[in-house]
Design a protein around this motif. Structure first.
Motif, PDB file in Angstrom:
ATOM      1  N   LEU A  76     -32.564   5.948  25.516  1.00 11.50           N
ATOM      2  CA  LEU A  76     -33.920   5.184  25.263  1.00 11.50           C
ATOM      3  C   LEU A  76     -34.921   5.568  26.237  1.00 11.50           C
ATOM      4  O   LEU A  76     -35.929   5.908  25.839  1.00 11.50           O
ATOM      5  N   PRO A  79     -41.311   5.048  28.132  1.00 10.37           N
ATOM      6  CA  PRO A  79     -42.547   5.843  27.626  1.00 10.37           C
ATOM      7  C   PRO A  79     -42.835   7.111  28.694  1.00 10.37           C
ATOM      8  O   PRO A  79     -43.123   6.667  29.948  1.00 10.37           O
ATOM      9  N   THR A  85     -37.698   9.188  23.830  1.00  9.90           N
ATOM     10  CA  THR A  85     -37.386   8.475  22.688  1.00  9.90           C
ATOM     11  C   THR A  85     -38.489   7.557  22.175  1.00  9.90           C
ATOM     12  O   THR A  85     -39.058   7.428  21.230  1.00  9.90           O
ATOM     13  N   ARG A  86     -39.148   7.028  23.525  1.00  5.25           N
ATOM     14  CA  ARG A  86     -40.119   5.891  23.241  1.00  5.25           C
ATOM     15  C   ARG A  86     -41.598   6.434  23.397  1.00  5.25           C
ATOM     16  O   ARG A  86     -42.505   5.725  23.027  1.00  5.25           O
ATOM     17  N   ARG A 316     -38.360   9.691  16.331  1.00  2.48           N
ATOM     18  CA  ARG A 316     -37.788   9.462  17.930  1.00  2.48           C
ATOM     19  C   ARG A 316     -36.723  10.372  17.973  1.00  2.48           C
ATOM     20  O   ARG A 316     -36.475  10.789  19.274  1.00  2.48           O
ATOM     21  N   ASP A 416     -43.478   1.972  21.386  1.00  2.00           N
ATOM     22  CA  ASP A 416     -42.216   1.923  20.772  1.00  2.00           C
ATOM     23  C   ASP A 416     -41.862   0.317  20.356  1.00  2.00           C
ATOM     24  O   ASP A 416     -40.805  -0.098  21.068  1.00  2.00           O
ATOM     25  N   GLY A 419     -38.115  -0.339  19.651  1.00  2.00           N
ATOM     26  CA  GLY A 419     -37.057   0.236  20.602  1.00  2.00           C
ATOM     27  C   GLY A 419     -36.335  -0.844  20.998  1.00  2.00           C
ATOM     28  O   GLY A 419     -36.747  -1.869  21.221  1.00  2.00           O
ATOM     29  N   GLU A 425     -31.943   1.890  16.769  1.00  4.43           N
ATOM     30  CA  GLU A 425     -31.283   2.802  17.586  1.00  4.43           C
ATOM     31  C   GLU A 425     -30.130   3.498  16.854  1.00  4.43           C
ATOM     32  O   GLU A 425     -29.818   4.723  17.248  1.00  4.43           O
TER      33      GLU A 425
END
Length: 572
Positions: A76, A79, A85-86, A316, A416, A419, A425
């Motif tokens: 994850l 940011p 991912t974020r 993502r 996100d 998230g 996920e």
């Protein structure tokens, strides 16, 4: 395709390891026995199986059991940090909203210029240019093959004179411009740069995006001119020229949008798009370019389709895959190379001619998914696009949709926002896994050009499209107003482009050819033809030719003389 598979939705089975490792907690086991079982006995579920729009099976409940090997720090992150991912920016939309682009282009250059200026006045923050079919195919408006198509699906651009009118009173040093052009992209970009120079704009500071993605043309959209090898040469020429001259301009927008419009699943869109991107990286490196020098000028373009969570997972997963590939395959050291930037557009193929006002709702949901997935730029389709090019009224509603999402929904207040959701996920993991499976198959074929020559991605998309249409025909997938909830409605008022555009263009071209320096045009086209026979970068020669007012068709013909044209092998 077997008889058993025909007429069924494509179902992607979860990996065996995922099923094997899914161990329920005592509390979830008790819930299944004491709460779920009586509920199902009393009221069965509506369907035997629930899937995404792409056919991926969805469980009724997601819990930590669906993330057995998931590590937040690794998978994850945060940011603005790997694996992205974020999102690629630390503050995401708290710092800066996405660029709002409305695709615009119709008629002659003066018609589209008027629409551009209207949209900018309404709060649009970037221009996005659609070109008509003759322009996309490298023909002048007065060519016999252009008949009936001039100005119909975009703006007609046949020369630098047209491009000057297109951007009249629009300062290119202060606005970002996206241009959806592929096979003749180098020629159109040369015209754009010539206009910027005439306006006094600094090439080092101008920004925008050239689509320039020839691989997806062979895969999906089919608007190609030359065979793959010389086409790829032209793309890499623009990369090389851009690094030296226009460092803030994205010299390619690697497009999954048209792959999805052709009927692919979300996973196919993601996999084929990213593998196209890797192909461009490898060709650039073979030219001798440093991966950390030219890859930061590569951007992506994804579809925003109806399945809200699947689309968010796709975006993502895209960032994670690109980061992994750049670091592990190409040993990149530059964080700007690692961070995948993308434009998104709501799904044109989801728009219906039936009950067209439903398209406003579809577009809003699709746009929201793109924003929740962290897009850097967004185009929202207009409600009337299943009928014709958008009217000013419809385009305004589409723009207002973005503005309402940005300023009224609250979704831009945190990075996100989904998230950490067990469902999101787990779906992100499975979309990523499915994409890597495709990427590895294409690697084994020798890369994307080799896979295209074997019709592999084309065949995969055709089969996915067939399966989805069969599901719609059987009402396994419902399209409101099309195969259910059908009602009568009044026809829309649509934008009509008549043949006067073609007549205006033909007259403009006659005058241009009569007034320009004929010997100089011939000399520069000859120089381009000779350069094409060798190995020099063709951008300077193309730029010289268009500055002398050589037409789009003449420049493309000079290269046709050397490269020949491409004919696709039929898929059987």
């Amino acid at each position: 395709m077997s008889e058993r598979d025909k007429g069924t939705i494509q179902t992607i089975t979860p990996s065996e390891s995922q099923v094997r490792r899914r161990q329920l907690s005592p509390k979830e086991r008790a819930w299944e026995e004491n709460t779920l079982r009586p509920a199902l006995e009393n009221s069965p579920e509506r369907q035997v199986e629930f899937t995404t729009i792409s056919g991926y099976p969805i469980r009724r409940l997601y819990t930590p059991a669906d993330l057995p090997d998931w590590e937040p720090d690794r998978d994850l992150g945060l940011p603005g940090e790997p694996p992205y991912t974020r999102g690629i920016h630390a503050t995401m939309y708290r710092g800066r909203l996405w660029t709002m682009r409305q695709f615009a282009g119709f008629g002659a250059a003066e018609d589209t210029n008027q629409r551009f200026r209207y949209l900018l006045a309404q709060g649009q923050t970037g221009l996005s240019t659609a070109f008509d079919l003759p322009t996309l195919m490298g023909y002048d408006s007065d060519h016999p093959l252009s008949e009936g198509e001039v100005g119909k699906c975009g703006v007609a651009i046949s020369s630098l004179a047209d491009m000057e009118v297109l951007f009249d009173k629009i300062p290119l040093g202060n606005v970002t411009t996206s241009m959806t052009i592929n096979s003749p992209a180098a020629v159109i970009w040369a015209m754009y740069l010539a206009v910027a120079e005439k306006q006094g704009a600094d090439w080092k500071k101008i920004s925008g995006t050239l689509q320039n993605d020839i691989l997806k043309e062979y895969i999906a959209q089919k608007e190609y001119i030359y065979p793959p090898e010389p086409s790829m040469r032209l793309v890499i020429d623009t990369f090389e020229f851009g690094v030296k001259n226009t460092p803030k301009f994205n010299t390619i927008s690697i497009s999954g949008y048209h792959i999805r419009e052709a009927g692919s699943t979300a996973i196919q869109e993601l996999a084929f798009t990213l593998r196209d991107g890797l192909e461009y990286v490898e060709w650039g490196m073979r030219r001798g370019m440093d991966v950390d020098e030219f890859v930061p000028q590569l951007s992506f373009f994804f579809n925003a389709h109806n399945d809200f969570f699947e689309e968010i997972a796709k975006y993502r997963a895209a960032r994670r895959i690109w980061h992994k590939a750049m670091v592990e395959r190409y040993k990149s050291k530059n964080p700007r190379t690692w961070a995948l930037r993308f434009h998104s557009q709501t799904a044109g193929c989801s728009l219906t001619a039936q009950q067209p006002y439903n398209n406003v709702v579809r577009t809003a949901i699709q746009a929201l998914a793109a924003v929740m997935g962290g897009t850097q730029s967004l185009h929202t389709n207009s409600l009337d696009e299943a009928w014709a090019l958008p009217t000013e009224f419809a385009a305004t509603i589409a723009l207002r949709t973005q503005q309402i999402i940005a300023h009224e929904t609250g979704v831009t207040n945190t990075a996100d926002p989904l998230g950490g959701s067990y469902f999101v996920e787990a779906l992100t993991n499975e979309v990523e896994r499915g994409a890597w499976d495709y990427i590895e198959k294409i690697d084994a074929m020798g890369g994307m050009v080799a896979a295209i020559e074997r019709s592999y991605p084309q065949r995969e998309i055709a089969e996915a499209s067939y399966r989805y249409q069969m599901a719609v025909d059987k009402k396994e997938k419902i399209i409101v107003g099309v195969n259910d909830f059908v009602s009568e409605e009044k026809p829309l008022e649509v934008l009509q482009i008549d043949e006067t555009v073609a007549h205006r263009q033909a007259e403009r071209l006659r005058n241009l050819r009569a007034e320009r320096p004929k010997e100089e045009v011939a000399r520069r086209l000859s120089a381009l033809r000779k350069a094409a026979e060798g190995k020099e970068n063709l951008m300077p020669f193309i730029y010289d030719a268009v500055k002398a007012y050589a037409t789009l068709g003449e420049v493309c013909d000079a290269m046709r003389d050397v490269f020949g044209t491409y004919e696709e092998v039929a898929i059987t």
